[in-house]
Design an enzyme around this catalytic site. Structure first.
Site, short mmCIF file in Angstrom:
data_model
loop_
_atom_site.label_atom_id
_atom_site.label_comp_id
_atom_site.label_asym_id
_atom_site.label_seq_id
_atom_site.Cartn_x
_atom_site.Cartn_y
_atom_site.Cartn_z
N ASP A 273 0.72 -1.37 -0.08
CA ASP A 273 -0.13 -0.05 0.08
C ASP A 273 0.80 1.32 -0.04
O ASP A 273 2.03 1.10 0.59
CB ASP A 273 -0.91 -0.01 1.20
CG ASP A 273 -2.33 0.95 0.95
OD1 ASP A 273 -3.17 0.21 0.94
OD2 ASP A 273 -2.09 2.10 0.97
N CYS B 161 -14.12 -0.81 -7.69
CA CYS B 161 -15.25 -0.40 -6.59
C CYS B 161 -15.85 0.87 -6.87
O CYS B 161 -16.56 1.62 -6.37
CB CYS B 161 -14.79 -0.47 -5.19
SG CYS B 161 -13.54 0.76 -4.92
N1 SAH Z 1 -8.15 -4.11 -0.25
C1 SAH Z 1 -8.62 -3.27 0.95
C2 SAH Z 1 -9.23 -2.12 0.49
C3 SAH Z 1 -8.23 -1.24 -0.44
S1 SAH Z 1 -8.77 0.48 -0.46
C4 SAH Z 1 -9.46 -4.08 1.75
O1 SAH Z 1 -9.76 -5.25 1.60
O2 SAH Z 1 -9.67 -3.39 2.92
C5 SAH Z 1 -7.54 1.23 -1.36
C6 SAH Z 1 -6.22 1.27 -0.73
O3 SAH Z 1 -5.35 1.64 -1.74
C7 SAH Z 1 -5.89 2.43 0.17
O4 SAH Z 1 -5.37 1.81 1.42
C8 SAH Z 1 -4.77 3.59 -0.35
O5 SAH Z 1 -3.92 3.79 0.48
C9 SAH Z 1 -4.01 2.35 -1.60
N2 SAH Z 1 -3.64 3.37 -2.68
C10 SAH Z 1 -4.13 4.06 -3.36
N3 SAH Z 1 -3.42 4.60 -4.40
C11 SAH Z 1 -2.41 3.55 -4.52
C12 SAH Z 1 -1.20 3.33 -5.04
N4 SAH Z 1 -1.05 4.29 -6.29
N5 SAH Z 1 -0.29 2.53 -4.82
C13 SAH Z 1 -0.67 1.72 -3.55
N6 SAH Z 1 -1.66 1.77 -2.94
C14 SAH Z 1 -2.46 2.70 -3.33
#
Ligand code: SAH
Length: 396
Positions: free
Chosen positions: A250, A340
């Site tokens: 992340d 989503c």
């Molecule tokens: N899969 C998670 C929910 C994902 S929410 C679950 O099951 O709970 C989306 C996440 O993507 C967030 O934590 C955000 O910090 C991360 N994110 C956003 N842009 C990103 C990027 N370019 N690279 C890595 N992570 C990213």
């Protein structure tokens, strides 16, 4: 009790007759002066026939319908609706000692447009998306305690209420909130720290519960990569599913802290897990191919398109992301890929993933087509409520 009356233009009553729960501002012929945002109104067609009662608000969605039957919206109304929502979750088998994290109210899907309630152990986290629900928050909080028996109601609407309504609402407890209250919730027997104060949405993504179970099912002996891991839901399930190793990625340092804490809560000092704070696209560039390649990859990015106008770029983003996964995943590997974005529909998402697969030239089978779980129900008259979609693919 009588509520202010709104009259629709001729020919604009059809969607309400089909129980669609929104009135768009363009459909309104007349409304009383001095209306207060969030107040209850009754909606009539151009010939004066009653159609619906709901919350009025300035904006493109002018009325969010609570009922199509003329009645007073009393405390008893909220009690009946929330009790109904609770009964549904009981029917679904979601309220158990080993599962106390679930969505209790999902807006239109539970005939409560503008209201979201997620349950975490002894706390309900309430999010209002409309001024009308905001005004009802105290009654709703009391009713939630009465129906579910929880003792804490946390109100988290700072970022979900319409900015223009100028409510200056701060997040905080409406009921309870004494120091030391339980902040660990259990999902299918796995434990998660829920940070409703600082976390995204209500603190946890309850909507991936069933899909996490499917990841667990496929994890045995696999090298798992969980991209966009946030609190690490998929990672913890994969570990329980006997994955050979699990890497969580992340770009937020806070998320990496959260995933490490949640893994520690369930599998203390498990050497199979490692978390990386890095941009997803950068990380993917450098992942191994060949014998060390990942053989189960999860792509669950944030909504690439929050609005319709961002759609084209969003679809490109999904294609670009998935293309790397198809290119690098081990032969026989399984890819879980999600969107989503409410603005991206099932067909558009599938086309984006199809394009990515074709770029890799590999043979790909669709094993499962995934969607939001039953505690995020879609009101049949409100197809816009469908937002989460996913594909599970086997890559030869
Ligand atoms: N899969 C998670 C929910 C994902 S929410 C679950 O099951 O709970 C989306 C996440 O993507 C967030 O934590 C955000 O910090 C991360 N994110 C956003 N842009 C990103 C990027 N370019 N690279 C890595 N992570 C990213």
């Amino acid at each position: 009790m009588s509520y202010p009356q709104i009259h629709l233009k001729r020919g604009k009553a059809e969607s309400l007759r089909r129980y669609h729960p929104w009135v768009f501002s363009g459909a309104i012929h007349s409304l009383p002066r001095n209306m207060e945002e969030g107040q209850l109104v009754e909606v009539f067609d151009d010939e004066g026939r009653y159609l619906a009662t709901g919350h009025w608000q300035i904006g493109s969605i002018a009325v969010r319908v609570l009922t199509f039957r003329q009645q007073d919206i009393t405390r008893d109304f909220w009690l009946r609706r929330i009790r109904q929502a609770y009964l549904v979750r009981q029917t679904l088998g979601l309220i158990r000692p080993d599962n106390n994290a679930y969505r209790l109210v999902h807006g239109e899907g539970d005939r409560l447009p503008g209201l979201v309630v997620d349950m975490y152990a002894d706390t309900a986290v309430v999010q209002a998306h409309s001024v009308g629900m905001h005004l009802e928050r105290q009654t709703i909080a009391e009713v939630l305690c009465e129906v579910t028996g929880v003792h804490n109601i946390y109100y988290k609407s700072e970022t979900t209420l319409p900015f223009k309504a100028d409510l200056h609402q701060q997040n905080g407890f409406l009921i309870g909130g004494a120091p030391g209250l339980e902040t660990v919730a259990t999902e299918n027997g796995l434990r998660f720290n829920i940070d409703w104060l600082r976390g995204q949405k209500t603190g946890f993504f309850v909507d991936q519960r069933d899909n996490r179970s499917l990841v667990e099912h496929y994890s045995r002996g696999r090298r798992v990569l969980n991209m966009f891991c946030y609190t690490g839901g998929f990672s913890v399930y994969a570990l329980r599913g006997d994955a050979a190793c699990v890497h969580s990625v992340d770009s937020s340092a806070k998320a990496v802290e959260l995933v490490n804490a949640n893994v520690a809560l369930n599998f203390p000092s498990d050497p199979r897990h490692e978390a990386f704070c890095e941009d997803a696209f950068k990380f993917l560039e450098h992942i191994p191919e060949g014998k060390d390649a990942y053989d189960l990859i999860i792509l669950d990015p944030p909504a690439f398109a929050k609005h319709k106008d961002a759609l084209r770029n969003a679809l490109k983003g999904y294609t670009r992301l998935n293309a790397v996964a198809f290119q690098k995943i081990a032969p026989g590997g399984i890819l879980f890929t999600f969107s989503c974005s409410q603005a991206v529909n099932k067909e558009q998402f599938r086309l984006a993933v199809f394009t990515a697969a074709a770029m890799s030239g590999r043979h790909v089978r669709i094993l499962h087509q995934l969607h939001q779980p039953a505690d995020h129900p879609v009101n049949i008259y409100h197809p816009e409520g469908e937002y989460l979609k996913g594909l599970v693919l086997q890559v030869e």
